[in-house]
Design a protein around this motif. Structure first.
Motif, PDB file in Angstrom:
ATOM      1  N   THR A  37       0.831  -1.203   0.000  1.00  0.00           N
ATOM      2  CA  THR A  37       0.000   0.000   0.000  1.00  0.00           C
ATOM      3  C   THR A  37       0.866   1.254   0.000  1.00  0.00           C
ATOM      4  O   THR A  37       0.593   2.220  -0.725  1.00  0.00           O
ATOM      5  CB  THR A  37      -0.929   0.006   1.231  1.00  0.00           C
ATOM      6  OG1 THR A  37      -1.777  -1.139   1.184  1.00  0.00           O
ATOM      7  CG2 THR A  37      -1.781   1.267   1.270  1.00  0.00           C
ATOM      8  N   VAL A  38       1.924   1.245   0.791  1.00  0.00           N
ATOM      9  CA  VAL A  38       2.836   2.391   0.838  1.00  0.00           C
ATOM     10  C   VAL A  38       3.485   2.590  -0.526  1.00  0.00           C
ATOM     11  O   VAL A  38       3.558   3.715  -1.034  1.00  0.00           O
ATOM     12  CB  VAL A  38       3.906   2.197   1.928  1.00  0.00           C
ATOM     13  CG1 VAL A  38       4.975   3.292   1.838  1.00  0.00           C
ATOM     14  CG2 VAL A  38       3.264   2.202   3.312  1.00  0.00           C
ATOM     15  N   SER A  39       3.960   1.525  -1.125  1.00  0.00           N
ATOM     16  CA  SER A  39       4.632   1.629  -2.419  1.00  0.00           C
ATOM     17  C   SER A  39       3.681   2.144  -3.487  1.00  0.00           C
ATOM     18  O   SER A  39       4.046   3.011  -4.296  1.00  0.00           O
ATOM     19  CB  SER A  39       5.203   0.266  -2.835  1.00  0.00           C
ATOM     20  OG  SER A  39       6.194  -0.165  -1.916  1.00  0.00           O
ATOM     21  N   ARG A  40       2.445   1.605  -3.510  1.00  0.00           N
ATOM     22  CA  ARG A  40       1.479   2.065  -4.523  1.00  0.00           C
ATOM     23  C   ARG A  40       1.125   3.538  -4.308  1.00  0.00           C
ATOM     24  O   ARG A  40       0.974   4.303  -5.268  1.00  0.00           O
ATOM     25  CB  ARG A  40       0.215   1.202  -4.470  1.00  0.00           C
ATOM     26  CG  ARG A  40       0.388  -0.187  -5.052  1.00  0.00           C
ATOM     27  CD  ARG A  40      -0.965  -0.841  -5.281  1.00  0.00           C
ATOM     28  NE  ARG A  40      -1.719  -0.984  -4.039  1.00  0.00           N
ATOM     29  CZ  ARG A  40      -1.664  -2.072  -3.254  1.00  0.00           C
ATOM     30  NH1 ARG A  40      -0.849  -3.092  -3.576  1.00  0.00           N
ATOM     31  NH2 ARG A  40      -2.392  -2.144  -2.157  1.00  0.00           N
ATOM     32  N   THR A  41       1.008   3.936  -3.048  1.00  0.00           N
ATOM     33  CA  THR A  41       0.660   5.331  -2.756  1.00  0.00           C
ATOM     34  C   THR A  41       1.760   6.275  -3.217  1.00  0.00           C
ATOM     35  O   THR A  41       1.493   7.309  -3.837  1.00  0.00           O
ATOM     36  CB  THR A  41       0.400   5.515  -1.247  1.00  0.00           C
ATOM     37  OG1 THR A  41      -0.675   4.668  -0.845  1.00  0.00           O
ATOM     38  CG2 THR A  41       0.050   6.967  -0.932  1.00  0.00           C
ATOM     39  N   LEU A  42       3.008   5.916  -2.933  1.00  0.00           N
ATOM     40  CA  LEU A  42       4.126   6.757  -3.362  1.00  0.00           C
ATOM     41  C   LEU A  42       4.182   6.851  -4.887  1.00  0.00           C
ATOM     42  O   LEU A  42       4.443   7.924  -5.453  1.00  0.00           O
ATOM     43  CB  LEU A  42       5.435   6.223  -2.807  1.00  0.00           C
ATOM     44  CG  LEU A  42       5.611   6.350  -1.282  1.00  0.00           C
ATOM     45  CD1 LEU A  42       6.851   5.574  -0.832  1.00  0.00           C
ATOM     46  CD2 LEU A  42       5.716   7.813  -0.877  1.00  0.00           C
ATOM     47  N   VAL A  45       1.425   9.214  -6.061  1.00  0.00           N
ATOM     48  CA  VAL A  45       1.784  10.616  -5.826  1.00  0.00           C
ATOM     49  C   VAL A  45       2.765  11.088  -6.898  1.00  0.00           C
ATOM     50  O   VAL A  45       2.623  12.182  -7.460  1.00  0.00           O
ATOM     51  CB  VAL A  45       2.387  10.789  -4.418  1.00  0.00           C
ATOM     52  CG1 VAL A  45       2.987  12.188  -4.265  1.00  0.00           C
ATOM     53  CG2 VAL A  45       1.328  10.553  -3.350  1.00  0.00           C
ATOM     54  N   GLN A  46       3.745  10.263  -7.204  1.00  0.00           N
ATOM     55  CA  GLN A  46       4.742  10.646  -8.202  1.00  0.00           C
ATOM     56  C   GLN A  46       4.082  10.856  -9.562  1.00  0.00           C
ATOM     57  O   GLN A  46       4.396  11.817 -10.278  1.00  0.00           O
ATOM     58  CB  GLN A  46       5.837   9.584  -8.290  1.00  0.00           C
ATOM     59  CG  GLN A  46       6.941   9.905  -9.281  1.00  0.00           C
ATOM     60  CD  GLN A  46       8.150   8.997  -9.102  1.00  0.00           C
ATOM     61  OE1 GLN A  46       9.149   9.408  -8.530  1.00  0.00           O
ATOM     62  NE2 GLN A  46       8.051   7.752  -9.581  1.00  0.00           N
ATOM     63  N   ARG A  47       3.154   9.952  -9.939  1.00  0.00           N
ATOM     64  CA  ARG A  47       2.466  10.119 -11.225  1.00  0.00           C
ATOM     65  C   ARG A  47       1.649  11.402 -11.233  1.00  0.00           C
ATOM     66  O   ARG A  47       1.602  12.130 -12.236  1.00  0.00           O
ATOM     67  CB  ARG A  47       1.561   8.921 -11.499  1.00  0.00           C
ATOM     68  CG  ARG A  47       2.300   7.655 -11.874  1.00  0.00           C
ATOM     69  CD  ARG A  47       1.340   6.627 -12.488  1.00  0.00           C
ATOM     70  NE  ARG A  47       0.250   6.294 -11.583  1.00  0.00           N
ATOM     71  CZ  ARG A  47       0.303   5.323 -10.671  1.00  0.00           C
ATOM     72  NH1 ARG A  47       1.432   4.599 -10.541  1.00  0.00           N
ATOM     73  NH2 ARG A  47      -0.732   5.054  -9.904  1.00  0.00           N
ATOM     74  N   ALA A  48       0.981  11.700 -10.114  1.00  0.00           N
ATOM     75  CA  ALA A  48       0.138  12.896 -10.052  1.00  0.00           C
ATOM     76  C   ALA A  48       0.970  14.170 -10.153  1.00  0.00           C
ATOM     77  O   ALA A  48       0.569  15.135 -10.822  1.00  0.00           O
ATOM     78  CB  ALA A  48      -0.670  12.903  -8.746  1.00  0.00           C
TER      79      ALA A  48
END
Length: 303
Positions: A37-42, A45-48
């Motif tokens: 979950t942490v990895s997907r969230t980071l 954020v980077q894509r956004a």
């Protein structure tokens, strides 16, 4: 209850935590999340953002210069958000919250202090944010969200507002003490039609009430002065500058004025209706409790 900061700003929380720990596993442990979950969230954020924030570093990742700058911004934003959540919760608390109240100048000497005192008897830690002014200005403040309740007259009809009529307050003619009509008994507005008047400025509820009385009586008043508070008008009446149409002064307050005699205003519509106004939306719990007390203790609004 859900953590409001996580609900409102979960990705920011993950980013700020990575800025502190710089390790996915430690971030996951600190926030109680799974590592995926942490990895997907980071990654989200980077894509956004559209700028590289993380780069591979051995078996893990590390922040770029841009990522380090953004994690600091995220941490500050979260701190502001946490303060904001804490503030609105404190303001809502029924025993320690804040009541933002607007009221007319003529209610400031006795009525509002009496209502505040009555409410704080059971809730001594409740805070009040008070605004005093003309009816129109107070309703504008209410619409903008600067106050949550307004005590005013006349009671308005505006979309998006809710109202409760509370009490009728008698109106009087205030006369200099040596005036020929300064004798017991009611006075008709026609009896003073030839006098000069000291009145509230336009935009004040009492000016609207006085103008309606003049129109009904077919009187075009000669205005000697337009002011913003009843105490000033009474002082000018005492000085002989003119007569005034006002609510009756509450005895034992600063509203009373030596050299002024008040006579009841005779005829129909010789009162003004005091009412409570709020936006058509949920009120903070403490504000709703104060609203209910005002509706129960409307007798404190009138002499």
């Amino acid at each position: 209850m859900d953590d409001p900061v996580r609900v409102l700003a979960g990705p920011l929380q993950v980013l700020a935590a990575f800025g502190e720990h710089e390790h996915v596993t430690r971030v996951a442990e600190a926030l109680g999340l799974g590592q995926p979950t942490v990895s997907r969230t980071l990654a989200r954020v980077q894509r956004a953002v559209g700028v590289p924030l993380l780069v591979p570093d051995g078996r893990g990742v590390r922040l770029t210069a841009a990522g380090r700058a953004l994690t600091g911004t995220a941490a500050r934003a979260l701190a502001d958000l946490e303060r904001g959540v804490r503030a609105v919760r404190e303001d809502d608390a029924v025993d320690t919250g804040r009541v933002a109240l607007g009221f007319l100048h003529t209610l400031g000497a006795a009525a509002v202090p009496a209502l505040v005192r009555a409410f704080r008897q059971d809730r001594p830690r409740v805070r009040f944010q008070l605004h005093q002014g003309a009816a129109g200005a107070l309703l504008d403040q209410l619409t903008r969200g600067e106050v949550d309740l307004v005590l005013t007259s006349p009671v308005p009809e505006r979309p998006g507002l809710r109202t409760a009529a509370l009490a009728e307050q008698p109106l009087v003619v205030a006369l200099p003490g040596d005036h020929r009509l300064a004798v017991p008994g009611p006075v008709r507005l026609a009896d003073v039609a030839g006098e000069e008047f000291v009145l509230f400025e336009r935009g004040y509820g009492l000016r609207e009430a006085a103008d309606a009385l003049f129109d009904r009586a077919g009187i075009v008043p000669r205005v000697a002065f337009e002011g913003q508070d009843a105490h000033t008008l009474r002082g000018l009446v005492a000085a002989g500058l003119g007569v005034a149409v006002l609510p009756s002064a509450q005895r034992g307050t600063s509203e009373t004025f030596a050299g002024v005699v008040e006579r009841p205003l005779a005829g129909p519509a010789s009162t003004r209706v005091l009412g409570l106004v709020w936006r058509d939306e949920p009120l903070p719990r403490v504000t709703a409790a104060f609203r209910d007390l005002v509706r129960e203790r409307w007798d404190l609004l009138v002499p």
